[in-house]
Design an enzyme around this catalytic site. Sequence first.
Site, PDB file in Angstrom:
ATOM      1  CG  HIS A  33       1.470   9.579  -2.368  1.00 29.83           C
ATOM      2  ND1 HIS A  33       0.369   8.975  -1.548  1.00 29.83           N
ATOM      3  CD2 HIS A  33       1.131  10.927  -2.247  1.00 29.83           C
ATOM      4  CE1 HIS A  33       0.059   9.966  -0.853  1.00 29.83           C
ATOM      5  NE2 HIS A  33       0.032  11.225  -1.217  1.00 29.83           N
TER       6      HIS A  33
ATOM      7  NE  ARG B 155       1.647  17.678   1.534  1.00 34.71           N
ATOM      8  CZ  ARG B 155       3.052  17.181   1.487  1.00 34.71           C
ATOM      9  NH1 ARG B 155       3.923  17.985   0.931  1.00 34.71           N
ATOM     10  NH2 ARG B 155       3.324  15.823   2.119  1.00 34.71           N
TER      11      ARG B 155
ATOM     12  CB  CYS C 297      -6.890  14.913  -8.047  1.00 35.04           C
ATOM     13  SG  CYS C 297      -6.136  16.334  -8.194  1.00 35.04           S
TER      14      CYS C 297
ATOM     15  CB  ALA D 114      -3.571  16.774  -5.094  1.00 36.45           C
TER      16      ALA D 114
HETATM   17 FE1  CFM Z   1       1.675  10.516   4.241  1.00 34.84          FE
HETATM   18 FE2  CFM Z   1      -0.166  11.277   5.119  1.00 34.84          FE
HETATM   19 FE3  CFM Z   1       0.125  11.818   2.686  1.00 34.84          FE
HETATM   20 FE4  CFM Z   1       1.544  13.043   4.336  1.00 34.84          FE
HETATM   21 FE5  CFM Z   1       0.135  15.269   4.559  1.00 34.84          FE
HETATM   22 FE6  CFM Z   1      -1.841  13.593   5.069  1.00 34.84          FE
HETATM   23 FE7  CFM Z   1      -1.215  14.041   2.543  1.00 34.84          FE
HETATM   24 MO1  CFM Z   1      -2.159  15.594   3.957  1.00 34.84          MO
HETATM   25  S1  CFM Z   1       1.705  11.569   6.018  1.00 34.84           S
HETATM   26  S2  CFM Z   1       2.018  12.119   2.518  1.00 34.84           S
HETATM   27  S3  CFM Z   1       2.162  15.103   4.872  1.00 34.84           S
HETATM   28  S4  CFM Z   1      -0.352  10.005   3.537  1.00 34.84           S
HETATM   29  S5  CFM Z   1      -1.285  15.376   5.947  1.00 34.84           S
HETATM   30  S6  CFM Z   1      -2.185  11.742   6.446  1.00 34.84           S
HETATM   31  S7  CFM Z   1      -3.140  13.810   3.481  1.00 34.84           S
HETATM   32  S8  CFM Z   1      -0.672  16.187   2.633  1.00 34.84           S
HETATM   33  S9  CFM Z   1      -0.839  12.539   1.063  1.00 34.84           S
END
Ligand code: CFM
Length: 545
Positions: free
Chosen positions: A198, A99, A65, A68
Site C-alpha cells: 500500500h 478482488r 504479499c 498484492a
Molecule cells: Fe484497507 Fe482492509 Fe486493505 Fe481494504 Fe480489502 Fe481488507 Fe485488503 Mo482484503 S479495508 S485496503 S478493501 S486494509 S478486504 S480489511 S485485506 S483487500 S489490503
Amino acid sequence: MAKTSKAVRFDPADIKEELLKKYPPKVARKRAKQIMINEAQESETPPEIVANVRTIPGIITMRGCTYAGCKGVIMGPTRDILNITHGPIGCGFYSWLTRRNQTDAGETGENYMTYCFSTDMQDQDIIFGGEKKLTAAIQEAYDLFHPKGICIFATCPVGLIGDDIHAVARKMKEKLGDCNVFAFSCEGYKGVSQSAGHHIANNQVFTHLVGENQTPPEGEYKINLLGEYNIGGDGFEIDRVLRKCGITNIATFSGNSTYAQFASAQHADLSAVMCHRSINYVADMLETKYGIPWIKVNFIGAEATAKSLRKIGQYFGDKALLDRIEAVIAEEMPEVLAVAADVKTRTQGKTAMLFVGGSRAHHYNELFQEMGMKTLSAGYEFGHRDDYEGREVIPHLTVDADSRNIEEIEVEPDEKLFRARKTPEEIKALEDAGYTFKHYDGLNADMDKGSIIIDDLNQYEAEKLVELLKPDIFCAGIKEKFSIQKLGVPMKQLHSYDSGGPYAGFKGAINFYKEIDRLVNSRVWSYLKAPWQENPELTATFVWE
Ligand code: CFM
C-alpha cells in the site's frame, strides 16, 4: 464508554493458553505478544500488542504479499491506468480481478481492469535480465490502447535479478510523450505483508500523479474519499449518498477511480479516510503539501454512515449542507431501522469473530452492534499498532529493518498550490466543540473488555478459536472459508463479500442485516458432519508430543 465495561462469558486467559499450548516454547513466546486480552479503555496502562512483524516461518498466515498490496489493492481498482506486472505469469494471473473491486467504465468505456497484462518472464529473462522485454511490453500496450498512464509492478524475481524498472519507466515516459509511465518496487518480499505494498503504491501515486490537473472541478463541498476500494459496490452506495447530500467526491483512492481523479485530488477541501491502515499517510501528505485537513470516517453501518455524514457537514459548517444531510438521513433511516428491528429479533445476542486485513475488523464491529451481535474475538492480518491502539502510539512505534525498507517520502508545502482550507482559529473552534481531526481510536476501543484481540491469526489458531468458542459466524477470507465451514460454523467473507454487497451506507446496511440473519439462523450448519465425525477416526501424534 459504557460498552467497554461489559464482560464476556468465557475466560479469555484460558483461551489464550489453549491457543499457545501446541507451539514450541520460542514460538509460543512470540505469539503470546500478538494475542491480547482487551482491557477497558480507561486503563492507565493498556497492554501493547506486537503487530506488523514477520510471520514466524512454518505458520500458515492469512496475509498476502507486498505485490498484492500494491498492484491488487491500491492500483487494481483504477480502470484507465494500464497495469503491467513484470514477472512470471502466476503473479499477474492470481491478481487478475480476484478482488471484487467494481468499476463503472463511464461514457468513454475506457477500462483495462478486465485485462491481465504481464511480461510473462521466462528462465531466459531471469538469466539475462528482463528490461528489454518490459520495454517491449510497454510499447505494445501503448500501441494497442494509448492509455493516459501505464504502471509497472515488480514481482520477487525482478528484485532478485536487479532489473531497473524505474529507468525503463522514465525512458518510456519520455519516448511516448503523452503517457505517464511509472513503476513500483513492490517485490512480494519487500515488506512483512501487503501493508508495505500500500505504502509503495501510494507514495508513487502521490509523487507522479496527484496535482497534475490544474483545473478545479465543479462543486460546493469538495472532499476526497481515501481508503475506499468499492468492493462489492460499496463505493457506488457511498457516492450515491454523498451526491444526495450535495457533497462532491473529487477522488476516491482508489475504488472506481480514474487517472483524472487522482490528478485532481489537490482541489478537495477535506479528506475523509475510510481505511486508515492503507492510506492514512496520504491524508497527512495531502495536508502538508496542499493544506487539506483530514478526518476519519466509517461508512460501514447505518449509524456510522449518519455520523460520518454529519462530521463532514460540521467541517464545512454550512447550514444549508447540514440541513440537507439531516434530510437525507431522515429519508434513508426508516427503512434501515425497520429491517434492523426485524432481524434483531433473530440476531440479538449472537456472536461473531472478525479477522480481516487492516481495517474491516474495526469497520464491521459497528454493523454487528446494530444487529445486537457481539464480537468475541477480532484482529487484523497486517494492521500496525496504531490500528489497534489508536494514532497516539505512532510516535512510539518501533522502526525495524522491515519498516526501514519502505520509503518514506518527504513532503513540503507546495509553493503554488498550498492553501490552508481553515484558519488556525477555525480549526481550534471546531476542536473546542469536540471535533477531531487526524484521529483514529483503533480496534481495541470498539471491542468489549475481555474480548480477545489477535494479530496475524493463522490457520491453526482460527480453527482452535472456533472449536473453543463456537461463534455464530466467522468473518475472514477465502483461505479460511472452507476450513471454518467444515467445523459447522457459517463463514462470511469480508474481503470479497462472497458474491454479495454493497454493505456500505444505508442500502448496504440493509443488505448486510439480511444476509447475516440468514447465515446465523440457517440450520444447515448444524446438520453438517465431517466424515471423521461419523466414522472411526485414525489419530496420530508427532514423535515429540
Ligand atoms: Fe484497507 Fe482492509 Fe486493505 Fe481494504 Fe480489502 Fe481488507 Fe485488503 Mo482484503 S479495508 S485496503 S478493501 S486494509 S478486504 S480489511 S485485506 S483487500 S489490503
